[in-house]
Design a protein around this motif. Structure first.
Motif, PDB file in Angstrom:
ATOM      1  N   ILE A 148      59.018  68.952  37.503  1.00 26.12           N
ATOM      2  CA  ILE A 148      57.823  69.800  37.499  1.00 26.12           C
ATOM      3  C   ILE A 148      56.658  69.161  36.737  1.00 26.12           C
ATOM      4  O   ILE A 148      55.535  69.643  36.810  1.00 26.12           O
ATOM      5  CB  ILE A 148      58.142  71.205  36.942  1.00 26.12           C
ATOM      6  CG1 ILE A 148      57.083  72.198  37.387  1.00 26.12           C
ATOM      7  CG2 ILE A 148      58.288  71.184  35.431  1.00 26.12           C
ATOM      8  CD1 ILE A 148      57.433  73.632  37.156  1.00 26.12           C
ATOM      9  N   GLU A 149      56.906  68.079  36.044  1.00 25.02           N
ATOM     10  CA  GLU A 149      55.859  67.436  35.254  1.00 25.02           C
ATOM     11  C   GLU A 149      54.638  67.021  36.067  1.00 25.02           C
ATOM     12  O   GLU A 149      53.509  67.173  35.587  1.00 25.02           O
ATOM     13  CB  GLU A 149      56.422  66.258  34.462  1.00 25.02           C
ATOM     14  CG  GLU A 149      57.232  66.715  33.268  1.00 25.02           C
ATOM     15  CD  GLU A 149      57.843  65.578  32.474  1.00 25.02           C
ATOM     16  OE1 GLU A 149      57.753  64.408  32.903  1.00 25.02           O
ATOM     17  OE2 GLU A 149      58.426  65.872  31.417  1.00 25.02           O
ATOM     18  N   PRO A 150      54.788  66.512  37.304  1.00 17.17           N
ATOM     19  CA  PRO A 150      53.573  66.187  38.077  1.00 17.17           C
ATOM     20  C   PRO A 150      52.678  67.411  38.319  1.00 17.17           C
ATOM     21  O   PRO A 150      51.457  67.301  38.280  1.00 17.17           O
ATOM     22  CB  PRO A 150      54.120  65.643  39.402  1.00 17.17           C
ATOM     23  CG  PRO A 150      55.488  65.148  39.066  1.00 17.17           C
ATOM     24  CD  PRO A 150      55.997  66.063  37.989  1.00 17.17           C
ATOM     25  N   THR A 151      53.275  68.555  38.512  1.00 14.72           N
ATOM     26  CA  THR A 151      52.488  69.781  38.706  1.00 14.72           C
ATOM     27  C   THR A 151      51.865  70.225  37.393  1.00 14.72           C
ATOM     28  O   THR A 151      50.693  70.615  37.351  1.00 14.72           O
ATOM     29  CB  THR A 151      53.381  70.911  39.264  1.00 14.72           C
ATOM     30  OG1 THR A 151      53.977  70.460  40.472  1.00 14.72           O
ATOM     31  CG2 THR A 151      52.594  72.176  39.506  1.00 14.72           C
ATOM     32  N   LEU A 152      52.638  70.170  36.314  1.00 14.36           N
ATOM     33  CA  LEU A 152      52.134  70.590  35.006  1.00 14.36           C
ATOM     34  C   LEU A 152      51.037  69.660  34.482  1.00 14.36           C
ATOM     35  O   LEU A 152      50.227  70.065  33.645  1.00 14.36           O
ATOM     36  CB  LEU A 152      53.273  70.664  33.985  1.00 14.36           C
ATOM     37  CG  LEU A 152      54.314  71.754  34.209  1.00 14.36           C
ATOM     38  CD1 LEU A 152      55.408  71.673  33.149  1.00 14.36           C
ATOM     39  CD2 LEU A 152      53.677  73.127  34.208  1.00 14.36           C
ATOM     40  N   ALA A 153      51.006  68.434  34.967  1.00 20.10           N
ATOM     41  CA  ALA A 153      49.975  67.487  34.543  1.00 20.10           C
ATOM     42  C   ALA A 153      48.585  67.976  34.938  1.00 20.10           C
ATOM     43  O   ALA A 153      47.586  67.608  34.306  1.00 20.10           O
ATOM     44  CB  ALA A 153      50.245  66.107  35.139  1.00 20.10           C
ATOM     45  N   ASN A 154      48.508  68.830  35.949  1.00 17.47           N
ATOM     46  CA  ASN A 154      47.221  69.368  36.405  1.00 17.47           C
ATOM     47  C   ASN A 154      46.779  70.597  35.614  1.00 17.47           C
ATOM     48  O   ASN A 154      45.670  71.078  35.803  1.00 17.47           O
ATOM     49  CB  ASN A 154      47.306  69.740  37.890  1.00 17.47           C
ATOM     50  CG  ASN A 154      47.603  68.538  38.753  1.00 17.47           C
ATOM     51  OD1 ASN A 154      47.102  67.452  38.503  1.00 17.47           O
ATOM     52  ND2 ASN A 154      48.439  68.732  39.757  1.00 17.47           N
ATOM     53  N   VAL A 155      47.645  71.116  34.764  1.00 18.50           N
ATOM     54  CA  VAL A 155      47.328  72.319  33.991  1.00 18.50           C
ATOM     55  C   VAL A 155      46.604  71.918  32.717  1.00 18.50           C
ATOM     56  O   VAL A 155      47.128  71.159  31.896  1.00 18.50           O
ATOM     57  CB  VAL A 155      48.623  73.109  33.644  1.00 18.50           C
ATOM     58  CG1 VAL A 155      48.307  74.300  32.743  1.00 18.50           C
ATOM     59  CG2 VAL A 155      49.339  73.540  34.898  1.00 18.50           C
TER      60      VAL A 155
END
Length: 172
Positions: free
Chosen positions: A43-50
């Motif tokens: 999930i880190e690639p998605t959380l990188a956008n937060v």
């Protein structure tokens, strides 16, 4: 289980849960340790956008780390969902009166906001807890969503049921 169909029971359970949650120091209710047991690399690639500011502090993967950000998002989602349910339940409880539908919605939202304010005040009395205006606003957003979406649906449904019965004439 008729007991659990009563909205007053659910309101009481939520209020009791809020009281104990607000009275618990953060270190006793942190879920970081259990979350660290899982592999969150997917999930880190998605959380990188937060990345946003909350209460004057940056909330991002860089500042909180993966587990810290997940815990933050879970805690804030819990705020929203709890007050969503509370707002909807207040509508259901207040709709037992003969108030106008708009007043029912307004009163339910006001009650939920009052609970949110007292919840944050209660947190101010608890060690390691910080009362935040942003949390009250988040709770209020959850409450208005519950009041309008669920509460509005319940009021429309009950109005339609009453409307079908009114003027009904049975042919013999």
């Amino acid at each position: 289980m008729r007991l659990f169909k009563n909205e007053f029971i659910w309101i009481a359970l939520i209020l009791i849960g809020l009281f104990f949650s607000s009275a618990t120091p953060y270190s006793d209710q942190s879920i970081v340790s259990p979350l660290e047991r899982f592999d969150w690399s997917w999930i880190e690639p998605t959380l990188a956008n937060v990345e946003f500011d909350y209460a004057g502090k940056e909330v991002s993967l860089d500042t909180l780390g993966t587990v810290g950000l997940i815990e933050f998002l879970m805690r804030k989602t819990a705020h929203f969902v709890t007050f969503f349910a509370l707002g909807a339940l207040f509508v259901k409880a207040i709709s037992r009166t003969n108030l106008h539908a708009g007043l029912i919605l307004l009163f339910a939202w006001t009650l939920a906001n009052t609970v949110a304010i007292f919840d944050e005040y209660h947190q101010s009395l608890t060690p390691e807890r910080t009362p935040l205006l942003q949390d009250v606003l988040l709770d209020s957003s959850g409450a208005i969503a519950g009041v309008v979406l669920i509460g509005g649906f319940l009021l429309l449904r009950s109005k339609r049921k009453r409307g079908k019965r009114a003027g009904y004439v049975a042919l013999r």
